[in-house]
Design an enzyme around this catalytic site. Sequence first.
Site, PDB file in Angstrom:
ATOM      1  N   ARG A   1      -5.099 -51.754  41.608  1.00 45.19           N
ATOM      2  CA  ARG A   1      -4.479 -50.955  42.680  1.00 45.19           C
ATOM      3  C   ARG A   1      -3.488 -49.902  42.187  1.00 45.19           C
ATOM      4  NH1 ARG A   1      -4.253 -56.157  44.794  1.00 45.19           N
ATOM      5  NH2 ARG A   1      -5.929 -56.548  46.288  1.00 45.19           N
TER       6      ARG A   1
ATOM      7  N   LYS B   1      -5.358 -34.523  41.440  1.00 52.85           N
ATOM      8  CA  LYS B   1      -6.717 -34.761  41.951  1.00 52.85           C
ATOM      9  C   LYS B   1      -7.492 -35.507  40.877  1.00 52.85           C
ATOM     10  CE  LYS B   1      -7.644 -30.866  45.039  1.00 52.85           C
ATOM     11  NZ  LYS B   1      -8.569 -29.729  45.230  1.00 52.85           N
TER      12      LYS B   1
ATOM     13  N   GLU C   1      -9.492 -19.295  34.650  1.00 56.03           N
ATOM     14  CA  GLU C   1      -8.539 -19.924  35.584  1.00 56.03           C
ATOM     15  C   GLU C   1      -7.134 -19.332  35.403  1.00 56.03           C
ATOM     16  OE1 GLU C   1      -9.422 -21.985  38.019  1.00 56.03           O
ATOM     17  OE2 GLU C   1     -11.285 -22.972  37.381  1.00 56.03           O
TER      18      GLU C   1
ATOM     19  N   LYS D   1       1.003 -23.655  39.691  1.00 48.81           N
ATOM     20  CA  LYS D   1       0.272 -24.782  40.290  1.00 48.81           C
ATOM     21  C   LYS D   1       1.249 -25.826  40.805  1.00 48.81           C
ATOM     22  CE  LYS D   1      -3.594 -27.794  40.315  1.00 48.81           C
ATOM     23  NZ  LYS D   1      -4.883 -28.212  39.792  1.00 48.81           N
TER      24      LYS D   1
ATOM     25  N   GLU E   1      -3.789 -30.708  49.834  1.00 49.88           N
ATOM     26  CA  GLU E   1      -4.636 -29.565  50.194  1.00 49.88           C
ATOM     27  C   GLU E   1      -4.932 -29.471  51.680  1.00 49.88           C
ATOM     28  OE1 GLU E   1      -7.656 -28.553  47.290  1.00 49.88           O
ATOM     29  OE2 GLU E   1      -8.805 -27.505  48.831  1.00 49.88           O
TER      30      GLU E   1
ATOM     31  N   ARG F   1      -2.566 -25.032  49.172  1.00 56.09           N
ATOM     32  CA  ARG F   1      -3.238 -25.421  47.920  1.00 56.09           C
ATOM     33  C   ARG F   1      -4.644 -24.832  47.828  1.00 56.09           C
ATOM     34  NH1 ARG F   1      -3.036 -31.286  44.772  1.00 56.09           N
ATOM     35  NH2 ARG F   1      -4.415 -30.649  43.077  1.00 56.09           N
TER      36      ARG F   1
ATOM     37  N   ASN G   1      -8.328 -21.995  45.039  1.00 52.53           N
ATOM     38  CA  ASN G   1      -9.786 -21.894  44.964  1.00 52.53           C
ATOM     39  C   ASN G   1     -10.291 -20.452  44.986  1.00 52.53           C
ATOM     40  OD1 ASN G   1     -10.232 -24.680  44.836  1.00 52.53           O
ATOM     41  ND2 ASN G   1      -9.998 -24.864  47.046  1.00 52.53           N
TER      42      ASN G   1
ATOM     43  N   HIS H   1     -13.777 -19.557  43.855  1.00 54.18           N
ATOM     44  CA  HIS H   1     -14.529 -20.815  43.766  1.00 54.18           C
ATOM     45  C   HIS H   1     -15.639 -20.940  44.810  1.00 54.18           C
ATOM     46  CE1 HIS H   1     -11.454 -21.815  40.902  1.00 54.18           C
ATOM     47  NE2 HIS H   1     -11.910 -23.035  40.716  1.00 54.18           N
TER      48      HIS H   1
ATOM     49  N   HIS I   1     -18.828 -21.925  43.003  1.00 48.44           N
ATOM     50  CA  HIS I   1     -19.554 -23.177  43.236  1.00 48.44           C
ATOM     51  C   HIS I   1     -21.019 -22.907  43.596  1.00 48.44           C
ATOM     52  CE1 HIS I   1     -15.554 -25.427  44.175  1.00 48.44           C
ATOM     53  NE2 HIS I   1     -15.875 -25.513  42.904  1.00 48.44           N
TER      54      HIS I   1
ATOM     55  N   HIS J   1     -17.933 -23.938  34.471  1.00 49.77           N
ATOM     56  CA  HIS J   1     -17.204 -23.723  35.718  1.00 49.77           C
ATOM     57  C   HIS J   1     -16.369 -22.428  35.674  1.00 49.77           C
ATOM     58  CE1 HIS J   1     -14.768 -24.581  39.240  1.00 49.77           C
ATOM     59  NE2 HIS J   1     -13.690 -24.460  38.499  1.00 49.77           N
TER      60      HIS J   1
END
Length: 354
Positions: free
Chosen positions: A118, A140, A182, A224, A234, A238, A242, A245, A249, A262
């Site tokens: 946990r 994340k 990035e 960031k 997000e 946030r 992207n 992106h 993507h 990426h």
Amino acid sequence: MKSLEVNLGDHSYPIYIEKDGNSLSSFLCPHIKGQRVVVISNTTVLPIFKSQIALALTDFDVSYYEMADGEANKTLETYHDIMTFLLEQGAARDVTLIALGGGVVGDICGFVAATFMRGVNFIQVPTTLLSQVDSSVGGKTAVNHPLGKNMIGAFYQPQAVFISMNSLKTLPKREFAAGMAEVIKYGILADRDLFEYLENNIAAIQQMDDDVMAYIIHRCCEIKAEIVAEDEKEQGRRALLNLGHTFGHAIEAEQGYGNWLHGEAVAAGMVQACQLARLRGWINESDVSRVITLLNAFDLPTSGPDSMSCDDYIKHMKKDKKVKASTIRFILPKQLGQAILVSDVTESELQTIL
Ligand code: NAD
Ligand code: MG
């Protein structure tokens, strides 16, 4: 040594940025709670840094888990295998996990840390430029599902992030460039001064000058950290991270993940986002050219694959998990250094720029 804090109340944490890995011990050790440490890495990265890490952790009882390299292994199977390893090693709630590697190792180690017993301590030691400026900061964590990337995960913050410029020296050139995409993204979305600093220091960046890289990484982490502190899960700002992106993507999905890195897909996607913003009169032609010139300096792509039609893009964009109520969300530069989220882009606008 530079450092900064990610301010998230009782789960705030420091990011340390230094040149050669020599301070690893003095900065890492205070964040290790018990005696047990498990370093999670991969078959490429561990051989490069094992002796340095071992030296820094001589006071602890350390074991090493080496996963196979690559995005294809960011799976529930590897996650399960790491869990088995931890249990077989007798790791308990006081274990500290150290993620040593790029974003793949960081993401899977973070998800293990979030769920083993946990939740246990974990420290990020990101070794790619992309993971240093992006994936190691912000909490994340995830693994992939055959039906989608990063579909299984949690928000779980590390106890500390330790970045050494040293690790960039062994990074393949293409991976470095993908990280630079990035970096350039942060300039476009949040900091015109950073964008101009990048334009003015191209040669030093190409040579990975320590001081220049430390400044850049520090500034990206600051941006960031500031955005994550405001919007950890997000629900708002946030999403600005992207930029590029939505297009990126779509390119990755159409081309098959792994064929385009990426960062490369994001590079092309940022140019497309800039062209949309240009169409709306928010930025001008010279701004778009500056973005393209900067990306070109790192041999990054500045357009999508020729074979991709507008319909191909839309097909993938509608599948994106960030899509809300079938309206596709785009992050567009309002000007160089400031981005906004829009969800009213028309198909005809997309036809024009694609
Ligand atoms: P990666 O982890 O696959 O690393 C790229 C390659 O470089 C790998 O082959 C790796 O073994 C190698 N490598 C790493 N460090 C090295 C070094 N110092 N010297 C030599 N080789 C080295 O890829 P990445 O670009 O670091 O990360 C991509 C992953 O990060 C994706 O899975 C993506 O989903 C994830 N990501 C997560 C977040 C987040 O917020 N959690 C953000 C962005 C990306
Ligand atoms: Mg990204």
